[in-house]
Design a protein around this motif. Sequence first.
Motif, PDB file in Angstrom:
ATOM      1  N   UNK A 157     -39.960  27.949  91.385  1.00 60.40           N
ATOM      2  CA  UNK A 157     -40.105  26.529  91.754  1.00 60.40           C
ATOM      3  C   UNK A 157     -40.687  25.597  90.443  1.00 60.40           C
ATOM      4  N   UNK A 158     -41.592  26.361  89.741  1.00 60.31           N
ATOM      5  CA  UNK A 158     -41.842  25.418  88.464  1.00 60.31           C
ATOM      6  C   UNK A 158     -40.720  25.140  87.529  1.00 60.31           C
ATOM      7  N   UNK A 162     -39.463  21.386  86.293  1.00 55.55           N
ATOM      8  CA  UNK A 162     -39.396  21.165  85.006  1.00 55.55           C
ATOM      9  C   UNK A 162     -38.072  20.826  84.686  1.00 55.55           C
ATOM     10  N   UNK A 163     -36.748  21.407  85.116  1.00 56.60           N
ATOM     11  CA  UNK A 163     -35.720  21.081  84.939  1.00 56.60           C
ATOM     12  C   UNK A 163     -35.096  19.736  85.449  1.00 56.60           C
ATOM     13  N   UNK A 167     -34.201  16.189  83.367  1.00 60.38           N
ATOM     14  CA  UNK A 167     -33.033  15.554  83.731  1.00 60.38           C
ATOM     15  C   UNK A 167     -33.318  14.035  83.620  1.00 60.38           C
ATOM     16  N   UNK A 168     -34.258  13.765  84.557  1.00 56.08           N
ATOM     17  CA  UNK A 168     -34.714  12.424  84.728  1.00 56.08           C
ATOM     18  C   UNK A 168     -35.186  11.592  83.334  1.00 56.08           C
ATOM     19  N   UNK A 169     -35.832  12.333  82.453  1.00 53.06           N
ATOM     20  CA  UNK A 169     -36.203  11.861  81.554  1.00 53.06           C
ATOM     21  C   UNK A 169     -35.195  11.268  80.460  1.00 53.06           C
ATOM     22  N   UNK A 170     -34.082  12.387  80.426  1.00 53.25           N
ATOM     23  CA  UNK A 170     -32.964  12.109  79.755  1.00 53.25           C
ATOM     24  C   UNK A 170     -32.195  11.088  79.962  1.00 53.25           C
ATOM     25  N   UNK A 171     -32.036  10.785  81.487  1.00 54.91           N
ATOM     26  CA  UNK A 171     -31.117   9.765  82.045  1.00 54.91           C
ATOM     27  C   UNK A 171     -31.759   8.360  81.906  1.00 54.91           C
ATOM     28  N   UNK A 172     -33.067   8.296  81.698  1.00 53.00           N
ATOM     29  CA  UNK A 172     -33.744   6.946  81.463  1.00 53.00           C
ATOM     30  C   UNK A 172     -33.423   6.356  80.276  1.00 53.00           C
TER      31      UNK A 172
END
Length: 204
Positions: A157-158, A162-163, A167-172
């Motif tokens: 789960x962790x 984290x993944x 991904x969200x951080x990279x898309x921004x």
Amino acid sequence: MSPEPSSAVPTIPYGASVPDSIDIEAIARDLQTQGVAGPVAQIPALKAVVADAKAKGYDIKVVVLTDKQPKFTYYRDIALTLQPKTGGTVIVLGPDSVGSSGPQFARVVQEEAAQNLTLTDPPGAARQMVDQLTAPQTNWTAITIVLTLGVLVAAVGARLVATRRARRGGTGPRSSAAVDEGSSAVDGDTGAAGDTDSRAPVGR
């Protein structure tokens, strides 16, 4: 010079696990016929302990030795030697220690059941140990499996969380860059159009 062996302690051949003073075959015969072996006066009480264990579905045999053995490990060695001959779980009680051997109970359970016995009362000590052996036990194997699975699920789960965050951080940033590029293109086009209009002849 090495000290002379004491006359109070029988000489044990090197590597022997059972003292020569212990008649294994005679004890085995007693266990096979009546389930117990020991002083005559204690036989009835010992038989009662064995019978109670049998009523619960356990094959337990009890040996009482009146002589203190040279090493406390001999009690377990005697039980280990007797068990293949008699089956069940063999408990050997002595004046100063106790040993046992049998497939019905885990070794850790046998060791725990042998603690704090009243060895001055062998039949009572036998009952204490049998009660401990046959009491409901904590299933440590199941608990270990559950804990291991819990840790594994938590780790997975962790990892997933984290993944997703990565991904969200990279898309921004990529989206912002695209917007910036689009804005620059629009601004450039607007500027070009403005220049064209400014150069157009007036009055046409």
